[in-house]
Design an enzyme around this catalytic site. Structure first.
Site, PDB file in Angstrom:
ATOM      1  N   ASN A  46      63.880  49.301  54.174  1.00 28.12           N
ATOM      2  CA  ASN A  46      62.423  49.440  54.072  1.00 28.12           C
ATOM      3  C   ASN A  46      61.893  49.046  52.701  1.00 28.12           C
ATOM      4  O   ASN A  46      60.753  49.327  52.363  1.00 28.12           O
ATOM      5  CB  ASN A  46      61.999  50.861  54.399  1.00 28.12           C
ATOM      6  CG  ASN A  46      62.452  51.871  53.343  1.00 28.12           C
ATOM      7  OD1 ASN A  46      63.298  51.551  52.506  1.00 28.12           O
ATOM      8  ND2 ASN A  46      61.891  53.074  53.379  1.00 28.12           N
ATOM      9  N   SER A  47      62.747  48.431  51.861  1.00 30.59           N
ATOM     10  CA  SER A  47      62.459  47.900  50.518  1.00 30.59           C
ATOM     11  C   SER A  47      62.476  48.956  49.421  1.00 30.59           C
ATOM     12  O   SER A  47      62.194  48.641  48.269  1.00 30.59           O
ATOM     13  CB  SER A  47      61.126  47.128  50.474  1.00 30.59           C
ATOM     14  OG  SER A  47      60.007  47.999  50.427  1.00 30.59           O
ATOM     15  N   LYS A 203      37.768  26.365  24.817  1.00 29.41           N
ATOM     16  CA  LYS A 203      37.887  26.415  26.271  1.00 29.41           C
ATOM     17  C   LYS A 203      36.973  27.491  26.835  1.00 29.41           C
ATOM     18  O   LYS A 203      36.536  28.410  26.126  1.00 29.41           O
ATOM     19  CB  LYS A 203      39.331  26.678  26.689  1.00 29.41           C
ATOM     20  CG  LYS A 203      39.846  28.080  26.420  1.00 29.41           C
ATOM     21  CD  LYS A 203      41.278  28.233  26.906  1.00 29.41           C
ATOM     22  CE  LYS A 203      41.775  29.667  26.689  1.00 29.41           C
ATOM     23  NZ  LYS A 203      43.184  29.837  27.101  1.00 29.41           N
ATOM     24  N   ARG A 205      36.479  30.188  30.254  1.00 23.76           N
ATOM     25  CA  ARG A 205      37.255  30.861  31.312  1.00 23.76           C
ATOM     26  C   ARG A 205      36.317  31.659  32.198  1.00 23.76           C
ATOM     27  O   ARG A 205      35.392  32.322  31.719  1.00 23.76           O
ATOM     28  CB  ARG A 205      38.293  31.789  30.677  1.00 23.76           C
ATOM     29  CG  ARG A 205      39.190  32.492  31.695  1.00 23.76           C
ATOM     30  CD  ARG A 205      40.123  33.480  31.020  1.00 23.76           C
ATOM     31  NE  ARG A 205      41.022  32.840  30.083  1.00 23.76           N
ATOM     32  CZ  ARG A 205      42.169  32.269  30.434  1.00 23.76           C
ATOM     33  NH1 ARG A 205      42.531  32.239  31.698  1.00 23.76           N
ATOM     34  NH2 ARG A 205      42.941  31.726  29.521  1.00 23.76           N
ATOM     35  N   ASP A 235      52.012  30.369  31.981  1.00 26.24           N
ATOM     36  CA  ASP A 235      52.121  30.847  33.351  1.00 26.24           C
ATOM     37  C   ASP A 235      52.058  29.661  34.311  1.00 26.24           C
ATOM     38  O   ASP A 235      53.053  29.012  34.585  1.00 26.24           O
ATOM     39  CB  ASP A 235      51.030  31.876  33.626  1.00 26.24           C
ATOM     40  CG  ASP A 235      51.256  32.636  34.923  1.00 26.24           C
ATOM     41  OD1 ASP A 235      52.128  32.236  35.722  1.00 26.24           O
ATOM     42  OD2 ASP A 235      50.565  33.641  35.168  1.00 26.24           O
ATOM     43  N   THR A 236      50.882  29.325  34.803  1.00 33.24           N
ATOM     44  CA  THR A 236      50.783  28.195  35.730  1.00 33.24           C
ATOM     45  C   THR A 236      50.745  26.857  34.998  1.00 33.24           C
ATOM     46  O   THR A 236      50.850  25.808  35.629  1.00 33.24           O
ATOM     47  CB  THR A 236      49.533  28.311  36.608  1.00 33.24           C
ATOM     48  OG1 THR A 236      48.370  28.318  35.775  1.00 33.24           O
ATOM     49  CG2 THR A 236      49.576  29.586  37.442  1.00 33.24           C
ATOM     50  N   GLY A 237      50.585  26.897  33.689  1.00 33.25           N
ATOM     51  CA  GLY A 237      50.643  25.681  32.885  1.00 33.25           C
ATOM     52  C   GLY A 237      49.367  24.873  32.834  1.00 33.25           C
ATOM     53  O   GLY A 237      49.283  23.883  32.106  1.00 33.25           O
ATOM     54  N   GLY A 238      48.342  25.280  33.569  1.00 35.86           N
ATOM     55  CA  GLY A 238      47.108  24.511  33.600  1.00 35.86           C
ATOM     56  C   GLY A 238      46.411  24.443  32.262  1.00 35.86           C
ATOM     57  O   GLY A 238      46.002  23.362  31.805  1.00 35.86           O
ATOM     58  N   THR A 239      46.257  25.589  31.606  1.00 40.88           N
ATOM     59  CA  THR A 239      45.573  25.633  30.317  1.00 40.88           C
ATOM     60  C   THR A 239      46.306  24.801  29.268  1.00 40.88           C
ATOM     61  O   THR A 239      45.703  24.003  28.551  1.00 40.88           O
ATOM     62  CB  THR A 239      45.452  27.093  29.833  1.00 40.88           C
ATOM     63  OG1 THR A 239      44.670  27.830  30.766  1.00 40.88           O
ATOM     64  CG2 THR A 239      44.794  27.150  28.460  1.00 40.88           C
TER      65      THR A 239
END
Length: 327
Positions: A46-47, A203, A205, A235-239
């Site tokens: 059940n995790s 930038k 946000r 993190d996602t590398g976008g910035t």
């Protein structure tokens, strides 16, 4: 107990790890010259998570290493269970070693009716029985004040600077902050690299859209310069990818990206590989599997820093002295 090291107080040092980043724990144990404490950890159908130490920790100064990588909630809770197990097993002192501290970006209320999640994580560690927290490059230093006890805030900058210094002409370096809020960190970098000029990327946000920001322009002169773009995490590398492109379009000769934590979620590896950076340098505070690695990625070991800090804490030394007063 697997360790034979005994500190000034007469208590043995014990190092244990959860399942989030066992490779780092092994490297830290090697640096310390100790064996990892045997730990049984698994998930029920059940995790629910089960944790048990394989040997006695009674009277020990135990350091419980768990980096809050994805799935973050699972690994945070596993560390909480290890802390509770150590407390109930009569450990003398319990240090939660979190090379990457989960929820650190949620350190304040940006809008009404939001939690302060970083504070909740420290409260959970307190409730579980942690006496001390050790972490590397917290997203915001004020998180140290969320925990009602000692917090050892380690800096990866010396490791990153030593590497980057070998890759550049130090007479032609400009250190660039990815936003105005991290100028102070960029100043410290510039001082370490010979006192060259600074710049930052302006930038914007939208707080209602996670992992979204727009790099508009570079403030400062980067034309013909070898630039070092510094941040605490990717993190996602976008910035970062957009910042590299903006810096190069402003006439920079080259850009090296340096960050402590390589979260590298989703499209990050592709974005970073294609953004034009000469090199992307991170440490291994988080596990980076082969599928996320790309040709311009360089991963430096954080284990020597963590091991040295553990030794200082265990021997009642000074962690601050490791960073020339910048911790």
């Amino acid at each position: 107990m697997p360790s034979t090291i005994v500190g000034p107080s007469g208590h043995p040092l014990v190092l244990a790890t959860g399942r989030a980043h066992p490779e780092l724990a092994k490297d830290v144990a090697k640096e310390l010259g100790v064996d990892l404490l045997p730990v049984t950890a698994y998930d029920f159908a059940n995790s629910e998570t089960y944790v048990r130490f394989g040997e006695s920790v009674r009277g020990a100064d135990i350091f419980l290493l768990q980096s809050h990588t994805s799935p973050i909630n699972q690994w945070i809770f596993e560390q909480l269970l290890m802390v509770d197990a150590a407390k109930r097993a009569s450990a003398h002192a319990i240090t939660a070693v979190t090379p990457f501290f989960g929820y650190a970006r949620q350190d304040k209320k940006s809008r009404g009716r939001e939690p302060i999640s970083a504070r909740l994580v420290t409260d959970l560690l307190t409730a579980a029985g942690a006496d001390r927290i050790m972490s590397v490059d917290l997203h915001t230093p004020q998180i140290q004040g969320f925990f009602d006890g000692p917090v050892d805030h380690l800096w990866a900058m010396p490791i990153l600077v030593d590497y980057v210094r070998t890759r550049l002409d130090l007479d032609n370096v400009t250190v660039v902050s990815p936003d105005a809020g991290r100028i102070r960190v960029a100043e410290l970098w510039a001082a370490k690299l010979g006192g060259g000029p600074l710049a930052f990327v302006h930038k914007t946000r939208d707080v209602t859209r996670p992992n979204r920001s727009v790099a508009n322009r570079v403030v400062g002169d980067v034309e013909g310069r070898d630039c070092v773009l510094v941040d605490d995490l990717i993190d996602t590398g976008g910035t970062i990818a957009e910042a590299v492109k903006v810096i190069l379009s402003a006439g920079a000769r080259s850009v090296i990206v340096a960050a402590t934590h390589g979260v590298l979620s989703g499209p990050a590896p592709q974005r970073l590989a294609e953004c034009g950076a000469t090199e992307v340098v991170v440490t291994d505070t988080l596990p980076i599997e082969e599928s996320k690695r790309f040709s311009t990625l360089k991963v430096l070991s954080i284990a020597p820093l963590i091991a040295t800090a553990i030794k200082e804490v265990f021997n009642d030394g000074s962690v601050t002295s490791l960073f020339d007063g910048n911790s």
